[in-house]
Design a protein around this motif. Structure first.
Motif, PDB file in Angstrom:
ATOM      1  N   ASN A  75       0.820  -1.219   0.000  1.00  0.00           N
ATOM      2  CA  ASN A  75       0.000   0.000   0.000  1.00  0.00           C
ATOM      3  C   ASN A  75       0.848   1.261   0.000  1.00  0.00           C
ATOM      4  N   PHE A  93       0.254   5.693  -0.464  1.00  0.00           N
ATOM      5  CA  PHE A  93      -0.764   6.739  -0.398  1.00  0.00           C
ATOM      6  C   PHE A  93      -0.160   8.094  -0.771  1.00  0.00           C
ATOM      7  N   TYR A 125      -1.299  12.015   0.121  1.00  0.00           N
ATOM      8  CA  TYR A 125      -2.201  12.917   0.825  1.00  0.00           C
ATOM      9  C   TYR A 125      -1.784  14.358   0.530  1.00  0.00           C
ATOM     10  N   LEU A 138      -6.960  12.452   1.289  1.00  0.00           N
ATOM     11  CA  LEU A 138      -6.426  11.399   0.435  1.00  0.00           C
ATOM     12  C   LEU A 138      -6.662  11.741  -1.034  1.00  0.00           C
ATOM     13  N   PHE A 170      -4.678   6.278  -3.706  1.00  0.00           N
ATOM     14  CA  PHE A 170      -4.191   5.131  -2.941  1.00  0.00           C
ATOM     15  C   PHE A 170      -3.846   4.027  -3.938  1.00  0.00           C
ATOM     16  N   TYR A 223      -2.765  -0.101  -4.068  1.00  0.00           N
ATOM     17  CA  TYR A 223      -2.673  -1.321  -3.263  1.00  0.00           C
ATOM     18  C   TYR A 223      -1.795  -2.389  -3.902  1.00  0.00           C
ATOM     19  N   LEU A 226       2.089  14.730   1.109  1.00  0.00           N
ATOM     20  CA  LEU A 226       2.700  13.684   1.931  1.00  0.00           C
ATOM     21  C   LEU A 226       2.445  12.322   1.306  1.00  0.00           C
ATOM     22  N   ARG A 274       2.492   1.292   3.741  1.00  0.00           N
ATOM     23  CA  ARG A 274       2.350   0.259   4.766  1.00  0.00           C
ATOM     24  C   ARG A 274       2.034  -1.066   4.076  1.00  0.00           C
ATOM     25  N   LEU A 294       0.904   3.537   9.178  1.00  0.00           N
ATOM     26  CA  LEU A 294       1.438   4.207   7.996  1.00  0.00           C
ATOM     27  C   LEU A 294       2.805   4.799   8.342  1.00  0.00           C
ATOM     28  N   PHE A 320       5.216   7.748   6.982  1.00  0.00           N
ATOM     29  CA  PHE A 320       5.140   8.925   6.127  1.00  0.00           C
ATOM     30  C   PHE A 320       6.523   9.385   5.686  1.00  0.00           C
TER      31      PHE A 320
END
Lengths: 114, 112
Positions: free
Chosen positions: A31, A33, A35, A45, A48, A50, A90, A94, A103, A105
């Motif tokens: 995963n 992300f 942000y 968000l 994302f 996966y 950001l 994870r 998470l 960052f």
């Protein structure tokens, strides 16, 4: 320790430019992300991912796209930067699935579009 | 999709207590809590997995009420180092892939 590295800490771009924000993680996480953080609006968000080449839109995907060609790298692309995309971005990663892993960052990229 | 956090801001004297609340409109699998200091990345505090579960980190603890889709963060005998912005990240049951949304944050300021 997990390391999430964002390629630039500060970036200044002109309106209309194509902008790439890069993020690399070293823990083989599924995963990843992106942000966006603005005062008073918290962490929103954008996208994302996966797995490699797999993605989902978040709350505010308009004006952005993403690329995940390799597991460790997740890129955020502003096709035509606009001043309202000036913000702190950001990246986080994870392990995959609904799990109890936190998470991790990156330190963020502060983008200014003029 | 953002969860609702309250209050937006809290100002405390050292040694005082505070509670930060987080609520979601979705059925939850877990709730994450993070703290971000100015100019830094958010840092993980704790994850709550089961309904009613309480966890602690120093004098910071949290609870999770699955039925109400809510979580609360309790800061006891606050220290100067507790200052920062606190974010909750409820993970909803529909998010089997691990997607995570965060609230708007609660800005906590602790004065000596």
């Amino acid at each position: 320790d997990v390391k999430v590295t964002q390629s630039s800490r500060y970036l200044v771009k002109r309106t209309g430019e194509k902008v790439f924000l890069e993020c690399v993680q070293d823990m083989d996480h599924e995963n990843m992300f992106w942000y966006r953080q603005d005062p008073g609006l918290g962490l929103r968000l954008i996208y994302f991912s996966y797995d490699v080449k797999m993605k989902e839109k978040g709350d505010i995907p308009e004006g952005y796209s993403v690329s995940r060609e390799k597991k460790e790298r997740f890129s955020l692309i502003l096709e035509s930067a606009s001043t309202n995309q000036t913000s702190m971005y950001l990246c986080a990663s994870r392990p995959g699935g609904p799990n109890n892993s936190p998470l991790h960052f990156g330190n963020g990229t502060r983008l200014t579009v003029t | 999709q953002q969860p609702v956090q309250s209050p937006q801001a809290v100002i405390l004297r050292e040694g005082e207590d505070a509670v930060i609340n987080c609520s979601s409109s979705k059925a939850l699998y877990s709730v994450h809590w993070y703290r971000q200091k100015h100019g830094e990345a958010p840092v993980f505090l704790m994850i709550l997995l089961k309904g009613g579960e309480q966890k602690g980190h120093d004098k910071i603890s949290a609870s999770f009420n699955e039925k109400k889709q809510q979580s609360s963060l309790y800061l006891t005998a606050s220290q100067l180092s507790y200052s920062g912005t606190y974010f909750c990240g409820p993970q909803d049951r529909g998010s089997t892939l691990g997607r995570l949304y965060f609230g708007r944050g609660t800005q906590l300021t602790v004065w000596p």
